[in-house]
Every structure is written in structure tokens, then in C-alpha cells.
Write an enzyme that holds these catalytic residues in place. Structure first.
Site, mmCIF file in Angstrom:
data_model
loop_
_atom_site.group_PDB
_atom_site.id
_atom_site.type_symbol
_atom_site.label_atom_id
_atom_site.label_comp_id
_atom_site.label_asym_id
_atom_site.label_seq_id
_atom_site.Cartn_x
_atom_site.Cartn_y
_atom_site.Cartn_z
ATOM 1 C CG ASP A 48 -2.271 0.761 0.810
ATOM 2 O OD1 ASP A 48 -2.779 0.547 -0.308
ATOM 3 O OD2 ASP A 48 -2.737 1.582 1.612
ATOM 4 C CD GLU A 90 -3.075 7.590 3.424
ATOM 5 O OE1 GLU A 90 -4.042 8.307 3.750
ATOM 6 O OE2 GLU A 90 -3.044 6.911 2.399
ATOM 7 C CD GLU A 142 -8.815 8.912 -0.739
ATOM 8 O OE1 GLU A 142 -8.371 7.829 -0.320
ATOM 9 O OE2 GLU A 142 -8.248 9.997 -0.530
ATOM 10 C CD GLU A 212 -9.149 -0.020 -3.809
ATOM 11 O OE1 GLU A 212 -8.835 -0.610 -2.763
ATOM 12 O OE2 GLU A 212 -8.547 0.990 -4.213
HETATM 13 C C1 LIG Z 1 -5.303 0.100 -2.650
HETATM 14 C C2 LIG Z 1 -5.719 1.352 -1.965
HETATM 15 N N1 LIG Z 1 -6.920 1.879 -2.231
HETATM 16 C C3 LIG Z 1 -7.305 3.024 -1.636
HETATM 17 C C4 LIG Z 1 -6.488 3.666 -0.729
HETATM 18 C C5 LIG Z 1 -6.846 4.915 -0.055
HETATM 19 O O1 LIG Z 1 -7.585 5.524 0.112
HETATM 20 C C6 LIG Z 1 -5.240 3.087 -0.468
HETATM 21 N N2 LIG Z 1 -4.396 3.661 0.425
HETATM 22 N N3 LIG Z 1 -4.888 1.944 -1.083
#
Ligand SMILES: Cc1ncc(CO)c(N)n1
Length: 223
Positions: A48, A90, A142, A212
Site C-alpha cells: 500500500d 499518510e 477513497e 481494489e
Molecule cells: C489500494 C488502496 N486503495 C485506496 C487507498 C486509499 O484511500 C489506499 N491507500 N490503497
């Protein structure tokens, strides 16, 4: 009198299974049930971080489109700028969290699903992708995280204490309000969009949900 149904609401109803698949993934269920294994969490964390770094230029491109494409009275630029500010925070958080879990970010190689998702984000930075379509993608990206991690904080969840901070990052109320602002912008744009733009945006909605799901799948060694 019935309240008017927004475009995003019709999509959420129509594509409910895919939406649930993205926001209630087994990875999230395992966090919530207290059954997550740490290697899976660490995989997610490293992957991530790579994703978020690629997300920044995408958000910058949405900001540019908002500046060109929205009206004076709209606060789109401020909302998106707030999102960028959160991303700055972040990235620092990922570095701190990685050192806590002994994840070497500099040695982390993006897996296939992540590479493909990042390449997709890069394609969306093109000026040919309209603002309406780009803001829909941004909202979905998001919101999937907001809904997923908020689920791990609901009453009755058994999220391990050492993962609560992660869940708070995206599951907190402020992040939820920010996602609602993005959704309102998307719906406002969709209200005035051509049929062609609406179908492109709906395809975008589906595509992001699929990316996702594939992203979550990586953390349990999925293909
Ligand atoms: C894969 C992924 N989707 C969405 C977000 C964030 O919003 C993230 N950090 N990572």
C-alpha cells in the site's frame, strides 16, 4: 414525497455484490475477527505504501481538472487539496508503521496486481480523462478504504489493538465526511454529464472496485 436518488446511489444498488466484495473482503474480515496473520498485514503495508506514492500524482491530476472544470462557487479544489494534505501525512505514517513492523519499504517490490493498479492510475492522469470520470475514480478509491476499515472499528469487532491505529486512519469520521464530500462532487458532475460521460463513469466505478478486490487479494498470496 420520495427523495431523489443520486447517480452514485443507483450504481451502488445495481452493483451491490461487487461493492460488498471490495469493502467486506476476507482480509478485512480477518482483521475485524482478530484472525489476521501478521505476514499478510505486512504484505499489505508494503504494497500500500507503493500504491499511495503512485496515488499522489493521480490526485494532483484530479486537482488540476477541478481547477479547470469546476465553477467558482464550488469548493472542489479545497476538498481535493485536503485529500492531498492527508496523503502527505499518510506517507510519513507508512514509514513509521513499516519500521514498527520491520517492513523494509526500500526493498519492497510491487506485486503484479499493484503494478497494474498503479499503471491504471497513471493512465487516468491523461487530460483526455474527463473531470467527471476522474472524480468518480477518486471517490471510489477513497471510499473503499473508508468503508472497509470503518467496519473493523464497529461495535462487536475484535480488531487486535496493534491494528486499531491503521483502521482509524481510514475508518475515522473525518475521513468519512471527506468521502461524502467527494461523493457529492461526483454526483453534481454526473447530474450535468452527457450520457456518454455517465456510462464511462459507471465503467470506471466498476473497474476501480475490481482493482481494489485484486489489491486485497495480494495480501493473502492471491493471484
Ligand atoms: C489500494 C488502496 N486503495 C485506496 C487507498 C486509499 O484511500 C489506499 N491507500 N490503497
Amino acid at each position: 414525497m420520495e427523495a431523489k436518488i443520486t447517480v452514485t446511489e443507483t450504481w451502488l444498488r445495481k452493483h451491490r455484490l461487487l461493492h460488498v466484495g471490495a469493502t467486506r473482503h476476507p482480509f478485512i474480515h480477518r482483521i475485524r475477527d482478530g484472525n489476521i496473520d501478521i505476514p499478510a498485514f505486512k504484505t499489505w503495508l508494503g504494497q500500500d505504501y507503493i500504491f499511495v506514492r503512485a496515488f499522489v500524482p493521480f490526485v494532483a491530476s484530479v486537482l488540476t481538472k477541478a481547477w479547470k472544470g469546476s465553477n467558482d462557487g464550488d469548493n472542489d479544489v479545497e476538498v481535493i487539496l485536503g485529500g492531498m494534505a492527508a496523503l502527505n501525512d499518510e506517507i510519513s505514517w507508512f514509514k513509521k508503521e513499516a519500521s514498527k513492523w520491520d517492513v523494509q519499504l526500500s526493498n519492497t517490490v510491487p506485486q503484479k496486481a499493484n503494478q497494474e493498479y498503479c499503471r491504471f492510475l497513471e493512465s487516468l492522469t491523461s487530460p483526455e480523462v474527463e473531470y467527471t470520470v476522474a472524480i468518480v475514480a477518486f471517490w471510489v478509491i477513497e471510499t473503499v478504504y473508508q468503508e472497509s476499515f470503518a467496519h473493523c472499528l464497529e461495535d462487536g469487532s475484535k480488531t487486535p489493538p496493534e491494528l486499531k491505529e491503521t483502521c482509524q486512519r481510514w475508518g475515522n469520521e473525518g475521513f468519512g465526511e471527506y468521502c461524502n464530500s467527494l461523493r457529492k462532487i461526483a454526483d453534481r458532475q454526473l447530474e450535468k454529464a452527457s450520457d456518454d460521460a455517465i456510462s464511462k463513469a459507471e465503467a470506471m466505478f466498476l473497474q476501480v472496485l475490481e482493482y481494489e478486490v485484486d489489491f486485497w487479494n495480494m495480501s493473502h498470496g492471491g493471484i
